[in-house]
Design a protein around this motif. Structure first.
Motif, short mmCIF file in Angstrom:
data_model
loop_
_atom_site.label_atom_id
_atom_site.label_comp_id
_atom_site.label_asym_id
_atom_site.label_seq_id
_atom_site.Cartn_x
_atom_site.Cartn_y
_atom_site.Cartn_z
N PRO A 50 0.82 -1.21 0.00
CA PRO A 50 0.00 0.00 0.00
C PRO A 50 0.86 1.27 0.00
O PRO A 50 1.85 1.36 0.73
N ALA A 51 0.46 2.22 -0.83
CA ALA A 51 1.11 3.53 -0.89
C ALA A 51 0.11 4.57 -0.42
O ALA A 51 -1.02 4.63 -0.90
N VAL A 52 0.53 5.38 0.53
CA VAL A 52 -0.35 6.39 1.13
C VAL A 52 0.33 7.75 1.02
O VAL A 52 1.40 7.96 1.59
N GLY A 53 -0.28 8.65 0.27
CA GLY A 53 0.26 9.99 0.17
C GLY A 53 -0.06 10.78 1.43
O GLY A 53 -1.05 10.51 2.11
N TYR A 54 0.79 11.74 1.74
CA TYR A 54 0.52 12.59 2.90
C TYR A 54 1.01 14.01 2.62
O TYR A 54 1.97 14.23 1.89
N GLY A 55 0.30 14.95 3.20
CA GLY A 55 0.66 16.36 3.08
C GLY A 55 -0.33 17.20 3.85
O GLY A 55 -1.25 16.68 4.49
N LEU A 56 -0.15 18.47 3.77
CA LEU A 56 -1.07 19.39 4.44
C LEU A 56 -2.17 19.82 3.48
O LEU A 56 -1.97 19.84 2.26
N SER A 57 -3.32 20.15 4.03
CA SER A 57 -4.46 20.51 3.19
C SER A 57 -4.14 21.69 2.27
O SER A 57 -4.70 21.80 1.18
N ALA A 58 -3.23 22.56 2.67
CA ALA A 58 -2.85 23.71 1.84
C ALA A 58 -2.16 23.28 0.56
O ALA A 58 -2.03 24.07 -0.38
N GLN A 59 -1.72 22.03 0.47
CA GLN A 59 -1.04 21.53 -0.72
C GLN A 59 -2.02 21.00 -1.77
O GLN A 59 -1.59 20.60 -2.86
N GLU A 60 -3.31 20.99 -1.44
CA GLU A 60 -4.30 20.51 -2.41
C GLU A 60 -4.48 21.52 -3.53
O GLU A 60 -4.52 22.73 -3.30
N VAL A 65 -4.95 6.41 -1.38
CA VAL A 65 -5.25 7.13 -0.13
C VAL A 65 -4.29 8.32 -0.03
O VAL A 65 -3.09 8.18 -0.28
N ILE A 66 -4.83 9.48 0.35
CA ILE A 66 -4.02 10.64 0.69
C ILE A 66 -4.53 11.15 2.03
O ILE A 66 -5.74 11.34 2.22
N LEU A 67 -3.60 11.37 2.96
CA LEU A 67 -3.95 11.86 4.29
C LEU A 67 -3.47 13.29 4.44
O LEU A 67 -2.36 13.63 4.03
N THR A 68 -4.31 14.12 5.05
CA THR A 68 -3.91 15.47 5.45
C THR A 68 -4.29 15.65 6.91
O THR A 68 -4.90 14.76 7.52
N GLU A 69 -3.97 16.80 7.47
CA GLU A 69 -4.34 17.06 8.85
C GLU A 69 -5.86 17.17 9.01
O GLU A 69 -6.38 17.06 10.12
N ARG A 70 -6.59 17.35 7.91
CA ARG A 70 -8.05 17.53 7.97
C ARG A 70 -8.85 16.40 7.36
O ARG A 70 -10.05 16.30 7.59
#
Length: 196
Positions: free
Chosen positions: A161-171, A186-191
């Motif tokens: 599994p590959a899960v992207g991550y970053g902050l919502s401001a990067q959307e 899947v991409i996870l942000t703080e929100r």
């Protein structure tokens, strides 16, 4: 991982230019450091995701931060304390996939390519890979640094599994995509948890 980009031959010049322009705009957004609260919220969401999909003892690939990146050191320490193996990438010469080395809180960090650091631990295959990004969209497409390291690495890890991550401001509304671009499931942000 910052690296010069040599796009696949099939990417038309307009797509290469669109990606380069978006990378430049997203790098400028990272000039202001993210808030500690946002980083803590993102790391909690990432840890919860690991606990939901993997048992203790599994190996999770994370990233040691470069300037301006989300700092995952607290996540790494928490996963280690929770019984998970933590792997960090060593960046090989251009054109090769990343290799992952085992990290422990007392690991010696060695200098790598492009200003990265990696642990002196043994190499291991991850059971889940957290994928850093400069930008992402709701379709699961990500914009990386342009070196293609994660694209090559994920292609070498089928079924992991590959899960992207970053902050919502990067959307962004839409990441420019080419023939070889594959969305993350899947991409996870703080929100948010974005499922594709």
């Amino acid at each position: 991982m910052a690296a010069p980009h040599n796009p696949p031959p099939s990417d038309p010049p307009a797509l290469v230019a669109a990606k380069a322009d978006l990378r430049e705009r997203l790098r400028a957004l990272r000039a202001a450091p993210p808030s500690p609260a946002a980083i803590a919220a993102l790391c909690r969401r990432m840890a919860a995701h690991v606990r939901a999909v993997l048992p203790p003892g599994a190996d999770v690939a994370a990233v040691w931060p470069l300037p301006g990146e989300v700092d995952l050191r607290g996540l790494c320490a928490g996963l280690h304390e929770g019984g998970y193996g933590v792997l960090l990438p060593e960046t090989p010469p251009r054109g090769l996939p990343l290799c992952f080395r085992r990290w422990r809180p007392d690991a010696e960090m060695r200098p790598g390519r492009f200003g990265t650091l990696y642990p002196d631990g043994a190499m291991a295959r991850p059971d889940l890979v957290f994928v850093p990004l400069l930008g992402f969209d709701r379709r699961g497409f990500r914009l990386g640094y342009g070196g293609g390291y994660y694209d090559r690495t994920l292609a070498e890890l089928p079924g992991v599994p590959a899960v992207g991550y970053g902050l919502s401001a990067q959307e962004v509304p839409a990441v420019p995509v080419g023939v070889y671009d594959v969305p993350l499931p899947v991409i996870l942000t703080e929100r948010d948890v974005i499922l594709v």
